[in-house]
Design an enzyme around this catalytic site. Structure first.
Site, short mmCIF file in Angstrom:
data_model
loop_
_atom_site.label_atom_id
_atom_site.label_comp_id
_atom_site.label_asym_id
_atom_site.label_seq_id
_atom_site.Cartn_x
_atom_site.Cartn_y
_atom_site.Cartn_z
N ASN A 10 -18.07 -11.77 1.71
CA ASN A 10 -18.91 -10.67 1.25
C ASN A 10 -17.99 -9.57 0.73
O ASN A 10 -17.40 -8.84 1.52
CB ASN A 10 -19.77 -10.16 2.43
CG ASN A 10 -20.55 -8.90 2.07
OD1 ASN A 10 -20.66 -8.54 0.90
ND2 ASN A 10 -21.09 -8.24 3.09
N LYS A 12 -18.72 -6.93 -0.80
CA LYS A 12 -19.34 -5.58 -0.81
C LYS A 12 -19.10 -4.93 -2.18
O LYS A 12 -18.97 -5.65 -3.18
CB LYS A 12 -18.83 -4.74 0.34
CG LYS A 12 -18.93 -5.49 1.67
CD LYS A 12 -18.80 -4.65 2.87
CE LYS A 12 -18.94 -5.52 4.11
NZ LYS A 12 -18.92 -4.76 5.33
N HIS A 99 -28.38 -6.96 5.14
CA HIS A 99 -27.10 -6.51 5.71
C HIS A 99 -27.29 -5.13 6.32
O HIS A 99 -28.06 -4.32 5.79
CB HIS A 99 -26.03 -6.48 4.61
CG HIS A 99 -24.65 -6.28 5.15
ND1 HIS A 99 -24.20 -5.04 5.56
CD2 HIS A 99 -23.65 -7.15 5.38
CE1 HIS A 99 -22.97 -5.18 6.02
NE2 HIS A 99 -22.61 -6.44 5.92
N GLU A 101 -25.60 -2.55 6.20
CA GLU A 101 -25.34 -1.43 5.27
C GLU A 101 -26.56 -1.17 4.39
O GLU A 101 -26.85 -0.03 4.04
CB GLU A 101 -24.09 -1.74 4.43
CG GLU A 101 -22.82 -1.62 5.26
CD GLU A 101 -21.68 -2.54 4.83
OE1 GLU A 101 -21.73 -3.09 3.72
OE2 GLU A 101 -20.75 -2.72 5.65
N GLU A 171 -24.24 -9.87 12.97
CA GLU A 171 -23.14 -8.94 12.71
C GLU A 171 -23.37 -7.66 13.52
O GLU A 171 -24.12 -6.79 13.10
CB GLU A 171 -23.09 -8.58 11.23
CG GLU A 171 -22.86 -9.75 10.31
CD GLU A 171 -22.27 -9.31 8.98
OE1 GLU A 171 -21.21 -9.82 8.62
OE2 GLU A 171 -22.86 -8.43 8.33
N GLY A 177 -16.25 -3.79 9.73
CA GLY A 177 -15.26 -2.94 9.06
C GLY A 177 -14.50 -2.03 10.00
O GLY A 177 -13.78 -1.13 9.56
N SER A 217 -15.45 -7.88 11.39
CA SER A 217 -14.01 -7.90 11.62
C SER A 217 -13.48 -9.28 12.00
O SER A 217 -12.53 -9.41 12.78
CB SER A 217 -13.60 -6.86 12.68
OG SER A 217 -13.91 -5.56 12.22
P1 PGA Z 1 -16.04 -7.00 7.89
O1 PGA Z 1 -17.51 -7.06 7.26
O2 PGA Z 1 -15.55 -8.42 7.98
O3 PGA Z 1 -15.25 -6.15 6.95
O4 PGA Z 1 -16.19 -6.38 9.24
C1 PGA Z 1 -18.40 -8.11 7.53
C2 PGA Z 1 -19.70 -7.87 6.83
O5 PGA Z 1 -20.16 -6.72 6.81
O6 PGA Z 1 -20.31 -8.80 6.27
#
Ligand code: PGA
Length: 261
Positions: A10, A12, A99, A101, A171, A177, A217
């Protein structure tokens, strides 16, 4: 044989056009030597869709094309939106929905997430439905309740033949992140819980078949241990999917787990 794993990148809202082209080419070159059992999906920003669909459509392609979002509406007067019909016409195979976000910054509710899932399913695209709790919710011991509600409101309303074409990504928001990964035990515990909800509603066969991924992460160092958990069918990878060396190591971890089982 063990169930093949799925590793989804992903991206983003990252990379300019040239960087995106470069990243796809590097991943493709790195993967060219592998006989992969792991299924790899790349989800760049939608404006670069054609970069991945062009590569994914090649006969010897090592990855599938995915995107990060879709409109809840069919084609029509919705300025700025991108429909599932458009994704299908470009041979996009997978699309992330819900997601955290998008839930946080764009007000996506379970109701909207479900509409998007149906738009995708109606257009033969696999939705990757994200769920997860905040740090406060985990600290208050409400994580099972929160994730359970998200699953009940979306996944559990599907018909069995729709669930067969749907994936789930757990998640935990506090791990996205942040560099703070859920422990393998925490990931396993929640994924087993999600699978138990599916089993209750749809039966054992479909529960075992359903792909449930961990995200948050996940990186080159922790992927092997996370993917070794019995209910972890793969990973949704954010930051580490932007670095080809790290992303390849994560795919290698998935391959190792498949081969060892
Ligand atoms: P990350 O994001 O691996 O940077 O923590 C995962 C995601 O949000 O899909």
């Amino acid at each position: 044989m063990a169930k093949p794993k799925i590793v989804i990148g992903n991206w983003k809202m990252n990379k300019d056009f040239e960087e995106a082209e470069d990243l796809i080419t590097k991943i493709e070159e790195e993967l060219a030597d592998y006989q992969l059992q792991t299924e790899v999906v790349l989800c760049p920003p939608a404006v670069y869709a054609e970069l991945v669909t062009d590569h994914a459509s090649l006969e010897d392609s090592r990855f599938y094309a995915g995107l990060q979002n879709v409109s809840e509406f069919p084609n029509g007067a919705y300025t700025g939106e991108i429909s599932a019909e458009m994704l299908a016409s470009m041979d996009v195979d997978f699309c992330i929905v819900g997601h955290s976000e998008r839930r946080k910054f764009f007000g996506e509710t379970d109701e909207i997430v479900l509409k998007k899932m149906h738009r995708l399913l109606d257009n033969q695209i696999v939705p990757v439905m994200c769920c997860g709790e905040t740090l406060e919710e985990r600290k208050a011991g409400k994580h099972f309740e929160v994730v359970g509600k998200q699953i009940e409101a979306t996944i559990c309303t599907l018909k069995p033949e729709e669930l067969e074409r749907t994936m789930i990504a757990y998640e935990p928001i506090w791990a996205i992140g942040t560099g703070e990964t859920a422990t393998p035990a925490q990931a396993q515990e929640m994924l087993a819980f999600i699978r138990s909800l599916i089993e209750k509603k749809f039966g054992t066969e479909l529960a075992v078949y359903t792909y449930i991924l961990y995200g948050g992460s996940c990186n080159a160092k922790n992927a092997l241990e996370l993917f070794s958990q019995p209910d972890v069918d793969g990973g949704l990878i954010g930051g580490a999917s932007l670095k080809p060396e790290d992303f390849i190591k994560i795919i290698e971890a998935a391959e190792t787990v498949i081969k060892d089982n």
